[in-house]
Scaffold this active site. Structure first.
Site, PDB file in Angstrom:
ATOM      1  N   THR A 137       0.821  -1.223   0.000  1.00  0.00           N
ATOM      2  CA  THR A 137       0.000   0.000   0.000  1.00  0.00           C
ATOM      3  C   THR A 137       0.851   1.268   0.000  1.00  0.00           C
ATOM      4  OG1 THR A 137      -1.661  -1.183   1.259  1.00  0.00           O
ATOM      5  CG2 THR A 137      -1.815   1.223   1.282  1.00  0.00           C
ATOM      6  N   SER A 139      -6.449   0.450  -2.500  1.00  0.00           N
ATOM      7  CA  SER A 139      -7.269  -0.575  -3.166  1.00  0.00           C
ATOM      8  C   SER A 139      -6.806  -0.806  -4.602  1.00  0.00           C
ATOM      9  CB  SER A 139      -8.739  -0.151  -3.168  1.00  0.00           C
ATOM     10  OG  SER A 139      -9.187   0.019  -1.844  1.00  0.00           O
ATOM     11  N   GLY A 142       2.907  -2.877   8.241  1.00  0.00           N
ATOM     12  CA  GLY A 142       3.120  -3.573   9.513  1.00  0.00           C
ATOM     13  C   GLY A 142       4.549  -4.074   9.642  1.00  0.00           C
ATOM     14  N   ARG A 168     -26.970 -11.674  34.750  1.00  0.00           N
ATOM     15  CA  ARG A 168     -27.305 -10.296  35.133  1.00  0.00           C
ATOM     16  C   ARG A 168     -28.821 -10.114  35.178  1.00  0.00           C
ATOM     17  NH1 ARG A 168     -25.453  -5.299  37.021  1.00  0.00           N
ATOM     18  NH2 ARG A 168     -26.503  -3.600  35.931  1.00  0.00           N
ATOM     19  N   GLY A 185     -22.779  -0.587  30.976  1.00  0.00           N
ATOM     20  CA  GLY A 185     -21.566   0.161  31.332  1.00  0.00           C
ATOM     21  C   GLY A 185     -20.376  -0.755  31.547  1.00  0.00           C
ATOM     22  N   THR A 188     -10.982  -3.272   6.412  1.00  0.00           N
ATOM     23  CA  THR A 188     -10.228  -2.474   5.429  1.00  0.00           C
ATOM     24  C   THR A 188      -8.982  -3.189   4.919  1.00  0.00           C
ATOM     25  OG1 THR A 188     -11.004  -0.417   6.419  1.00  0.00           O
ATOM     26  CG2 THR A 188      -8.969  -0.293   5.148  1.00  0.00           C
ATOM     27  N   GLU A 237      -6.193  -6.232   4.042  1.00  0.00           N
ATOM     28  CA  GLU A 237      -6.359  -7.453   3.224  1.00  0.00           C
ATOM     29  C   GLU A 237      -7.504  -7.265   2.227  1.00  0.00           C
ATOM     30  OE1 GLU A 237      -4.658 -10.146   2.731  1.00  0.00           O
ATOM     31  OE2 GLU A 237      -3.108  -9.566   4.157  1.00  0.00           O
ATOM     32  N   ASP A 289     -10.238  -3.872   1.088  1.00  0.00           N
ATOM     33  CA  ASP A 289     -11.416  -3.194   1.626  1.00  0.00           C
ATOM     34  C   ASP A 289     -12.674  -3.982   1.239  1.00  0.00           C
ATOM     35  OD1 ASP A 289     -12.886  -0.538   2.424  1.00  0.00           O
ATOM     36  OD2 ASP A 289     -13.682  -1.157   0.476  1.00  0.00           O
TER      37      ASP A 289
HETATM   38  C1  LIG Z   1      -3.551  -0.926  10.593  1.00  0.00           C
HETATM   39  C2  LIG Z   1      -3.268  -1.139   9.154  1.00  0.00           C
HETATM   40  C3  LIG Z   1      -2.326  -2.063   8.771  1.00  0.00           C
HETATM   41  C4  LIG Z   1      -2.008  -2.237   7.416  1.00  0.00           C
HETATM   42  N1  LIG Z   1      -0.994  -3.088   7.079  1.00  0.00           N
HETATM   43  C5  LIG Z   1      -0.570  -3.109   5.782  1.00  0.00           C
HETATM   44  C6  LIG Z   1       0.602  -3.846   5.420  1.00  0.00           C
HETATM   45  O1  LIG Z   1       1.256  -4.458   6.266  1.00  0.00           O
HETATM   46  N2  LIG Z   1       0.997  -3.826   4.124  1.00  0.00           N
HETATM   47  C7  LIG Z   1       0.301  -3.155   3.165  1.00  0.00           C
HETATM   48  O2  LIG Z   1       0.708  -3.179   2.012  1.00  0.00           O
HETATM   49  N3  LIG Z   1      -0.821  -2.444   3.480  1.00  0.00           N
HETATM   50  C8  LIG Z   1      -1.253  -2.392   4.767  1.00  0.00           C
HETATM   51  N4  LIG Z   1      -2.362  -1.661   5.099  1.00  0.00           N
HETATM   52  C9  LIG Z   1      -3.071  -0.928   4.067  1.00  0.00           C
HETATM   53  C10 LIG Z   1      -4.454  -1.489   3.737  1.00  0.00           C
HETATM   54  O3  LIG Z   1      -4.340  -2.700   3.069  1.00  0.00           O
HETATM   55  C11 LIG Z   1      -5.186  -0.398   2.916  1.00  0.00           C
HETATM   56  O4  LIG Z   1      -5.532   0.620   3.824  1.00  0.00           O
HETATM   57  C12 LIG Z   1      -6.400  -0.928   2.216  1.00  0.00           C
HETATM   58  O5  LIG Z   1      -6.035  -1.743   1.129  1.00  0.00           O
HETATM   59  C13 LIG Z   1      -7.307   0.204   1.691  1.00  0.00           C
HETATM   60  O6  LIG Z   1      -6.602   1.118   0.925  1.00  0.00           O
HETATM   61  P1  LIG Z   1      -6.745   2.681   1.220  1.00  0.00           P
HETATM   62  O7  LIG Z   1      -6.457   2.880   2.664  1.00  0.00           O
HETATM   63  O8  LIG Z   1      -5.903   3.378   0.253  1.00  0.00           O
HETATM   64  O9  LIG Z   1      -8.268   3.008   0.994  1.00  0.00           O
HETATM   65  P2  LIG Z   1      -8.962   3.455  -0.375  1.00  0.00           P
HETATM   66  O10 LIG Z   1      -8.642   2.465  -1.438  1.00  0.00           O
HETATM   67  O11 LIG Z   1      -8.664   4.891  -0.632  1.00  0.00           O
HETATM   68  O12 LIG Z   1     -10.479   3.322   0.029  1.00  0.00           O
HETATM   69  C14 LIG Z   1     -11.179   4.322   0.783  1.00  0.00           C
HETATM   70  C15 LIG Z   1     -12.673   4.069   0.694  1.00  0.00           C
HETATM   71  O13 LIG Z   1     -13.074   4.199  -0.653  1.00  0.00           O
HETATM   72  C16 LIG Z   1     -13.810   3.085  -1.067  1.00  0.00           C
HETATM   73  N5  LIG Z   1     -13.470   2.742  -2.457  1.00  0.00           N
HETATM   74  C17 LIG Z   1     -12.234   2.576  -2.997  1.00  0.00           C
HETATM   75  N6  LIG Z   1     -12.325   2.231  -4.288  1.00  0.00           N
HETATM   76  C18 LIG Z   1     -13.642   2.169  -4.576  1.00  0.00           C
HETATM   77  C19 LIG Z   1     -14.383   1.845  -5.746  1.00  0.00           C
HETATM   78  N7  LIG Z   1     -13.798   1.472  -6.882  1.00  0.00           N
HETATM   79  N8  LIG Z   1     -15.721   1.866  -5.664  1.00  0.00           N
HETATM   80  C20 LIG Z   1     -16.340   2.206  -4.522  1.00  0.00           C
HETATM   81  N9  LIG Z   1     -15.698   2.511  -3.396  1.00  0.00           N
HETATM   82  C21 LIG Z   1     -14.369   2.494  -3.416  1.00  0.00           C
HETATM   83  C22 LIG Z   1     -13.420   1.941  -0.137  1.00  0.00           C
HETATM   84  O14 LIG Z   1     -14.536   1.068   0.037  1.00  0.00           O
HETATM   85  C23 LIG Z   1     -13.085   2.674   1.146  1.00  0.00           C
HETATM   86  O15 LIG Z   1     -14.234   2.758   1.960  1.00  0.00           O
HETATM   87  C24 LIG Z   1      -2.698  -1.486   6.439  1.00  0.00           C
HETATM   88  C25 LIG Z   1      -3.684  -0.574   6.827  1.00  0.00           C
HETATM   89  C26 LIG Z   1      -3.947  -0.372   8.157  1.00  0.00           C
HETATM   90  C27 LIG Z   1      -4.937   0.668   8.543  1.00  0.00           C
END
Ligand SMILES: Cc1cc2nc3c(=O)[nH]c(=O)nc-3n(C[C@H](O)[C@H](O)[C@H](O)COP(=O)(O)OP(=O)(O)OC[C@H]3O[C@@H](n4cnc5c(N)ncnc54)[C@H](O)[C@@H]3O)c2cc1C
Length: 654
Positions: free
Chosen positions: A150, A156, A189, A321, A411, A432, A434, A436
């Site tokens: 990412t 995504s 990560g 409870r 609570g 989100t 692995e 979204d």
């Molecule tokens: C705690 C954490 C750990 C992570 N660990 C890793 C890791 O180790 N390695 C790694 O590579 N990544 C990692 N990630 C990244 C994670 O895989 C991405 O955050 C995820 O793939 C989503 O990408 P984005 O955050 O860019 O969201 P976006 O792709 O920008 O999505 C944002 C929103 O837009 C919506 N959306 C996007 N495209 C579309 C579409 N075509 N149509 C409709 N809706 C859409 C989605 O549903 C979502 O609600 C991690 C993220 C977090 C928060």
């Protein structure tokens, strides 16, 4: 005290299942592995308390230490090849991961990053020399790594990543570069503190040509020192999972040897000639990503098991409870004897069992595909789709269930020592990472609409619209036209046009037929709308956007049908007895609550009369009352060790 209205009908006999027998049914083929994990969780129970007390760096280091201790028991290597000390059993590795979700979820996710994402990418995308060089250390934890896919600009849409890997034939090296801040690796990560190595996804450039996204092994640190040309910053405090050190990474012309390319699906020769057994770049890319399906399967299973923890606490508390009495001389009533409390918790309990069974089917299919080099492409695509759908439904279910259970404990549910605070915060992001969930359901829909055709991987979203509109619409509509649809549901449920109005609500064929009808009706509706949009001259992107809610609802309907089928099949295959009778109630509760939740759709499409819709709600209430006396046994059957449930004051209430 139960009221008269809560008494089951005369002649009804309450099943009396054994908790051990139910646990054996749930643990399935991997009881031994699950028990190993349960022992490891009890051994490291202190981590749940330390998570609340330690500072962030100390917590992260503590999680790292426990990861290494757990690795030493062999638990994390189960899916790895035997020649590197693993057991070569992917099903066992998922079972272990799922069970680990009963405990601290930073530990779970750090294990997922190290052994699933990092070691998994090397195993799946690399060749023998990568395996020899990295797998032994990755498996025993002496070589910690991360999976850097990412970026700030693209999560995504992985095909649009900005990091570049440019081949320099003079030096026989790739040069890894972050061209702008949008291309910095984000949320990675293990990156902020512990990783020595990264699998970095970057656009491969050779001689001015782009060959698309490929994966490279890039050293990040020597000991604690970040290597030259690399900048790493901490992602900072997160909503949850603060025991995992997520970081941002920038590369400034970092050179790695040509052998750093993980070259199972494509290679570059010394003189810069690119080759791949897969000609089509889209297909190559999706094939590469497809091999990483294990992470998705694991996270979905983790979500389902985290929901079990919440239910185990909330149901047991509700059975002890008391609030309010029904009369001056009456004792106060148990929460779980209130109809609304049953309504809130018991359909979620039934759905948890259903998802568990769907996950079991998925893991079996995963084992079959991973165990065979010859698995057909269509079978692999169907597996990826099933994994995507189960992950989406399983993790959304976790978020919803944990919230409902927290509220159901009042609570007390808000106190960190009772586990919900961490459960809520830590599982939130499962929806989100692995993949979204919303994006994953679009992948599911693509498979449905294209019938997992051989062109499946060649298609991006817009390609899919054109494919359906131009080529597949007749097939999709033919497959699911209303007359055919009636034929298909009549196979399940004989009858005329009124097939659904006479059948018993608790007939599994009726339940299956309703979900199948909804799914197929939606598929054909989406296909028609896509075609109509293209025929009207709208551009493919606009058509897709307008139909997108329908596309996603279709995918969800498909996965809900798979989940119900898995549950009915599993319970149907059990020998007659108390456990089968008890789980049969859960099947009915799950099926009817699912139909009830979408009753507007079924009524809109003529499949539910007003009377029948009301009858379904009455039946759901009745089933809740029947499941109520079994509820504690049903959550005890999850086999979550008391030590990791914590919540002592709730579980020993009264
Ligand atoms: C705690 C954490 C750990 C992570 N660990 C890793 C890791 O180790 N390695 C790694 O590579 N990544 C990692 N990630 C990244 C994670 O895989 C991405 O955050 C995820 O793939 C989503 O990408 P984005 O955050 O860019 O969201 P976006 O792709 O920008 O999505 C944002 C929103 O837009 C919506 N959306 C996007 N495209 C579309 C579409 N075509 N149509 C409709 N809706 C859409 C989605 O549903 C979502 O609600 C991690 C993220 C977090 C928060």
């Amino acid at each position: 005290m139960a009221t008269d209205a809560s008494q089951p009908e005369p002649g009804y006999r309450q099943p009396t299942p054994s908790v051990e027998a139910l646990t054996a049914i749930l643990d399935g083929d991997h009881a031994e592995v699950r028990n190993l994990v349960r022992r490891n969780l009890v051994k490291h129970q202190a981590l749940l308390v330390e998570a609340e007390e330690l500072g962030i760096d100390a917590y992260r280091d503590r999680v790292r230490d426990v990861v290494l201790e757990v690795a030493a028991t062999g638990q994390t290597a189960l899916g790895m090849p035997t020649e590197y000390g693993g057991a070569g059993d992917v099903g066992a590795s998922v079972a272990a991961f799922e069970t680990m979700a009963f405990g601290d979820l930073s530990l779970l996710v750090k294990i997922g990053v190290q052994f699933g994402l990092f070691a998994g990418a090397i195993q799946q995308l690399g060749s023998r020399h990568h395996h020899d060089a990295y797998l032994p250390g990755a498996i025993d934890g002496t070589l910690l790594g991360c999976f850097a896919m990412t970026e700030r600009g693209h999560g995504s849409d992985v095909q649009a990543l900005g990091t570049t890997a440019t081949y320099d034939p003079a030096a026989d090296e790739f040069v890894i570069t972050t061209p702008d801040d949008n291309a910095r690796k984000d949320y990675i990560g293990n990156a902020a503190r512990h990783a020595q190595l990264a699998v970095v996804f970057a656009q491969l450039h050779i001689d001015g040509r782009s060959e698309g996204v490929h994966a490279f092994v890039v050293p990040l640190r020597d000991g604690d020192t970040v290597r030259p040309g690399i900048r790493i910053e901490d992602s900072g405090r997160k909503l949850g999972l603060n025991g995992v050190d997520n970081g941002q990474i920038w590369f400034d012309g970092v050179r790695v040897p040509r052998s750093a390319l993980l070259n199972r699906f494509a290679d570059v020769s010394a003189d810069g000639v690119y080759s791949s057994p897969i000609d089509n770049p889209n297909r190559r890319f999706f094939t590469m990503l497809g091999t990483l399906v294990l992470g998705r399967v694991s996270v979905g299973g983790g979500g389902i098991n985290a929901a079990k923890v919440a239910l185990a606490i909330a149901v047991r508390y509700a059975d002890r409870r008391r609030q309010f009495s029904t009369g001056a001389d009456e004792p106060e009533q148990l929460l779980l004897d209130y109809g609304q409390h049953q309504r809130r918790l018991l359909p979620l309990l039934a759905r948890t069992y259903a998802l568990h069974c769907a996950q079991e089917v998925l893991v079996k299919e995963l084992g079959a595909v991973f165990g065979s080099d010859a698995a057909e492409e269509g079978v692999r695509r169907a597996l990826e789709s099933r994994a995507a759908g189960t992950k989406a439904l399983g993790t959304w279910h976790a978020t919803r269930t944990i919230q409902e259970c927290r509220e159901a404990c009042g609570g007390a549910g808000y106190m960190a020592r009772n586990r919900f605070a961490a459960l809520k915060a830590d599982t939130d992001v499962f929806t989100t990472f692995e993949g979204d969930n919303t994006v994953l359901l679009q992948l599911v829909a693509k498979g449905l609409l294209t019938g997992y055709s051989s062109d499946f991987e060649d298609l991006d979203q817009l390609g899919m619209v054109r494919f359906v509109a131009e080529l597949a619409v007749e097939t999709v509509i033919e497959r699911s036209n209303i007359a055919k649809l009636f034929e298909r549901v009549r196979d399940l449920l004989p009858g005329g046009e009124e097939w659904d109005q006479e059948a018993g609500l608790r007939d599994p064929n009726y339940q299956r037929a309703m979900l199948r009808f909804r799914e197929e009706h939606m598929i054909s509706g989406v296909a028609r709308r896509l075609k109509r949009g293209v025929d009207d001259g709208m551009d493919a992107g606009e058509v897709f956007s307008r139909v997108q809610d329908h596309v996603i609802a279709t995918a969800r309907a498909h996965v809900e049908r798979l989940v119900l089928d898995a549950f009915i099949d599993k319970v149907g295959a059990l020998p007659d007895g108390e456990e089968k009778a008890a789980l049969g109630l859960l099947v009915d509760l799950h099926a009817l609550a699912t139909i009830e939740a979408d009753r507007a759709w079924f009524m809109e499409h003529g499949r539910l009369t007003v009377q029948r819709s009301k009858a379904i709600s009455r039946e759901v209430n009745d089933l809740c009352r029947k499941v109520r006396p079994l509820a504690v046994d049903l959550v005890d059957a999850f086999g979550i060790p008391q030590e990791v449930l914590r919540a002592e004051e709730l579980l020993a209430w009264g």
